[in-house]
Design a protein around this motif. Structure first.
Motif, PDB file in Angstrom:
ATOM      1  N   LEU A  82       0.762  -1.393   0.398  1.00  0.00           N
ATOM      2  CA  LEU A  82      -0.102  -0.039   0.314  1.00  0.00           C
ATOM      3  C   LEU A  82       1.137   0.920   0.600  1.00  0.00           C
ATOM      4  O   LEU A  82       1.514   1.763   0.994  1.00  0.00           O
ATOM      5  N   ILE A  83       0.699   1.905  -1.117  1.00  0.00           N
ATOM      6  CA  ILE A  83       1.284   2.890  -1.425  1.00  0.00           C
ATOM      7  C   ILE A  83       0.869   4.722  -0.555  1.00  0.00           C
ATOM      8  O   ILE A  83      -0.265   4.573  -1.577  1.00  0.00           O
ATOM      9  N   SER A  84       0.779   4.978   0.358  1.00  0.00           N
ATOM     10  CA  SER A  84       0.058   6.698   0.683  1.00  0.00           C
ATOM     11  C   SER A  84       0.784   7.770   0.933  1.00  0.00           C
ATOM     12  O   SER A  84       2.086   7.539   0.882  1.00  0.00           O
ATOM     13  N   ASN A  85       0.500   8.448   1.670  1.00  0.00           N
ATOM     14  CA  ASN A  85       1.146   9.445   1.547  1.00  0.00           C
ATOM     15  C   ASN A  85       1.989   9.562   3.264  1.00  0.00           C
ATOM     16  O   ASN A  85       1.407   9.082   4.300  1.00  0.00           O
ATOM     17  N   PHE A  86       2.830  10.514   3.586  1.00  0.00           N
ATOM     18  CA  PHE A  86       3.340  10.130   4.934  1.00  0.00           C
ATOM     19  C   PHE A  86       2.175  10.819   5.797  1.00  0.00           C
ATOM     20  O   PHE A  86       2.329  12.287   6.088  1.00  0.00           O
ATOM     21  N   ASP A  87       1.629  10.479   7.037  1.00  0.00           N
ATOM     22  CA  ASP A  87       0.759  10.294   8.010  1.00  0.00           C
ATOM     23  C   ASP A  87       0.489   9.554   8.996  1.00  0.00           C
ATOM     24  O   ASP A  87       0.853   8.749   8.878  1.00  0.00           O
ATOM     25  N   SER A  88      -0.061  10.900  10.003  1.00  0.00           N
ATOM     26  CA  SER A  88      -0.252   9.649  11.417  1.00  0.00           C
ATOM     27  C   SER A  88      -1.820   8.744  11.332  1.00  0.00           C
ATOM     28  O   SER A  88      -1.793   8.149  12.331  1.00  0.00           O
ATOM     29  N   ASN A  89      -2.462   8.949  10.239  1.00  0.00           N
ATOM     30  CA  ASN A  89      -3.311   7.664  10.305  1.00  0.00           C
ATOM     31  C   ASN A  89      -3.148   6.501   9.883  1.00  0.00           C
ATOM     32  O   ASN A  89      -2.584   6.560   8.832  1.00  0.00           O
ATOM     33  N   GLU A  90      -3.442   5.762  10.557  1.00  0.00           N
ATOM     34  CA  GLU A  90      -3.710   4.401  10.800  1.00  0.00           C
ATOM     35  C   GLU A  90      -5.118   3.675  10.601  1.00  0.00           C
ATOM     36  O   GLU A  90      -5.596   2.563  10.764  1.00  0.00           O
ATOM     37  N   SER A  91      -6.113   4.680  10.174  1.00  0.00           N
ATOM     38  CA  SER A  91      -6.976   4.051  10.257  1.00  0.00           C
ATOM     39  C   SER A  91      -7.377   3.419   8.869  1.00  0.00           C
ATOM     40  O   SER A  91      -6.367   3.851   7.568  1.00  0.00           O
ATOM     41  N   ASP A  92      -8.682   3.406   8.031  1.00  0.00           N
ATOM     42  CA  ASP A  92      -8.391   3.005   7.283  1.00  0.00           C
ATOM     43  C   ASP A  92      -8.915   4.492   5.960  1.00  0.00           C
ATOM     44  O   ASP A  92      -9.347   4.327   4.421  1.00  0.00           O
ATOM     45  N   THR A  93      -9.321   4.822   6.728  1.00  0.00           N
ATOM     46  CA  THR A  93      -9.757   6.462   6.104  1.00  0.00           C
ATOM     47  C   THR A  93      -8.938   7.339   5.291  1.00  0.00           C
ATOM     48  O   THR A  93      -8.067   7.432   6.399  1.00  0.00           O
ATOM     49  N   ASN A  94      -9.195   7.170   4.372  1.00  0.00           N
ATOM     50  CA  ASN A  94      -7.768   8.431   3.526  1.00  0.00           C
ATOM     51  C   ASN A  94      -7.665   9.653   3.570  1.00  0.00           C
ATOM     52  O   ASN A  94      -8.932  10.339   3.691  1.00  0.00           O
ATOM     53  N   LEU A  95      -7.121  10.282   4.381  1.00  0.00           N
ATOM     54  CA  LEU A  95      -7.263  12.247   4.793  1.00  0.00           C
ATOM     55  C   LEU A  95      -7.019  12.882   3.599  1.00  0.00           C
ATOM     56  O   LEU A  95      -7.353  14.187   3.239  1.00  0.00           O
ATOM     57  N   THR A  96      -5.355  12.673   3.663  1.00  0.00           N
ATOM     58  CA  THR A  96      -5.175  13.459   2.308  1.00  0.00           C
ATOM     59  C   THR A  96      -4.313  13.034   1.331  1.00  0.00           C
ATOM     60  O   THR A  96      -4.385  11.207   0.921  1.00  0.00           O
TER      61      THR A  96
END
Length: 427
Positions: A82-96
């Motif tokens: 899984l490739i995503s933005n660097f953030d502290s979000n560990e949930s399944d919801t994409n914020l950024t």
């Protein structure tokens, strides 16, 4: 007592190997053996080898099968990397959001072993009906989404097509459909919360065109698959912005190596994580199966070996006079030992034959009829999966034969201590 035919053959035969094999064969097929003391012990030894082989085949097939099936289910909903933005979000919801204008999208040519890359986005929501409500994660997918991983679990309806205009068709799990009393063709409202306080939620109405059942309750109770453009509109993203990228690899065994290479090629603003890292608790649990399989193999081979050692010792003691006669006419210790080793090997092959037949038959029955059911809450599958490969069956057979024959060399050493004079007098 050994017949004179044996003695004549031993004196005149020029090939000791053929004679030793012939004597061993006569020892096994002789009618006297059916009523001898060693007969029940030999049958027990053959049965022990057969049962041990059945247990080994079934344990490896079900253990490896369960590992593969669970890996497939986790991959179906998350990809391998899984490739995503660097953030502290560990949930399944994409914020950024992440831009689709990446060097690795839509083809990840810079890393060898990558099979497919697809863009996705997830957002938490609530399905509300007149009598119930349920929290879900709406997973938005696009025209690049590979449905082959979900198609296997489709139990009703069809898969939606998001290649053209925006539509409201979704695929929902059988678990959620039963809890919310939905059926194929029903429509429902889903509410998505907006960021910030005192803001009214966004409402979307979807239509069920497909129902899936993966048996993995953690995902079945959570995911609804729909058009990614709904999330883009709700979050006010551009058409080239998505939540994350799911990467599939050609060989799962190379996932860690490919994961490191993917991380090196995606740039400093993005982060990548393999499903082994994301769901470490599941894969740590799966690794326990390897240990359990090894323990079963060791125990079964040990039991089979002990039974064969006992059977060989009884055969030696029962044929003490024959050993004495063979030695008295010039047979070497090793020649006599080979007679009994050939005999023991023949018994091992008989046990392995029946063990393989019964073991493969049990696996085929389970594979086609699913007789053994499992609790999906504990095992993530509805029935015991089977991995049937003649490669590992051959390895198990060779391992059993090798260990048993090597160990049998030890009790056969007792033959060297038998005196011909005393043995001929033995009663």
């Amino acid at each position: 007592m050994i017949s004179y035919v044996y003695l004549l053959l031993y004196k005149n035969n020029t090939s000791n190997l053929n004679l030793e094999y012939f004597i061993a064969k006569r020892l096994v097929t002789s009618k006297d053996n059916k009523s001898s003391i060693s007969a029940p012990i030999i049958r027990i030894a053959i049965a022990a080898i057969a049962i041990g082989m059945v247990m080994m085949i079934v344990s490896v097939a079900t253990g490896v099968g369960l590992q593969q099936k669970i890996r497939e289910k986790v991959s179906a909903f998350n990809g391998h990397i899984l490739i995503s933005n660097f953030d502290s979000n560990e949930s399944d919801t994409n914020l950024t959001p992440v831009s689709t204008k990446q060097d690795f999208y839509p083809k990840f040519n810079s890393v060898e072993g990558v099979q497919h890359v697809q863009a996705v986005a997830s957002k938490a929501g609530i399905i509300r009906t007149e009598t119930a409500f349920e929290g879900i994660v709406y997973k938005g997918v696009g025209k690049d989404y590979d449905w082959v991983y979900i198609k296997e679990y489709l139990v009703e309806g069809r898969l939606p097509d998001y290649s053209n205009r925006l539509n409201e068709e979704v695929v929902i799990s059988q678990f959620l459909a039963k809890r919310l009393q939905f059926k194929l063709g029903d429509s429902f409202n889903t509410f998505f919360m907006k960021e910030g306080q005192n803001k009214m939620p966004n409402s979307r109405r979807f239509k069920i065109v497909g129902i899936f059942n993966s048996g993995f309750q953690e995902f079945d109770a959570t995911y609804v698959l729909g058009d990614i453009r709904h999330i883009q509109r709700i979050n006010k993203w551009n058409v080239d912005q998505v939540g994350a990228f799911e990467v599939f690899v050609k060989d799962f065994n190379d996932i860690e190596r490919i994961g490191e290479q993917v991380y090196q090629h995606i740039g400093s603003t993005l982060n990548s994580k393999t499903i082994i890292e994301k769901y470490s608790y599941i894969f740590e649990w799966l690794r326990l199966f390897d240990f359990n399989i090894i323990v079963i193999l060791v125990v079964m081979i040990l039991v089979a070996t002990i039974n064969m050692v006992v059977a060989l010792l009884v055969l030696i003691l029962e044929r003490t006079q024959m050993i004495g006669i063979l030695k008295s006419i010039g047979a070497s210790n090793w020649s006599v030992r080979k007679v009994f080793l050939y005999n023991a090997t023949y018994l091992i092959f008989r046990g392995l034959f029946w063990g393989n037949v019964i073991g493969v038959l049990v696996l085929l029955v389970q594979q086609y009829f699913g007789v053994i059911k499992l609790n999906p809450e504990n095992y993530y599958v509805n029935e015991a999966p089977v991995y049937l490969s003649f490669g590992y069956i051959l390895i198990l057979n060779l391992l059993t034969i090798g260990v048993c024959v090597l160990v049998l060399l030890i009790p056969s050493y007792i033959i060297t201590k038998i005196s011909p004079v005393k043995a001929i007098r033995y009663e």
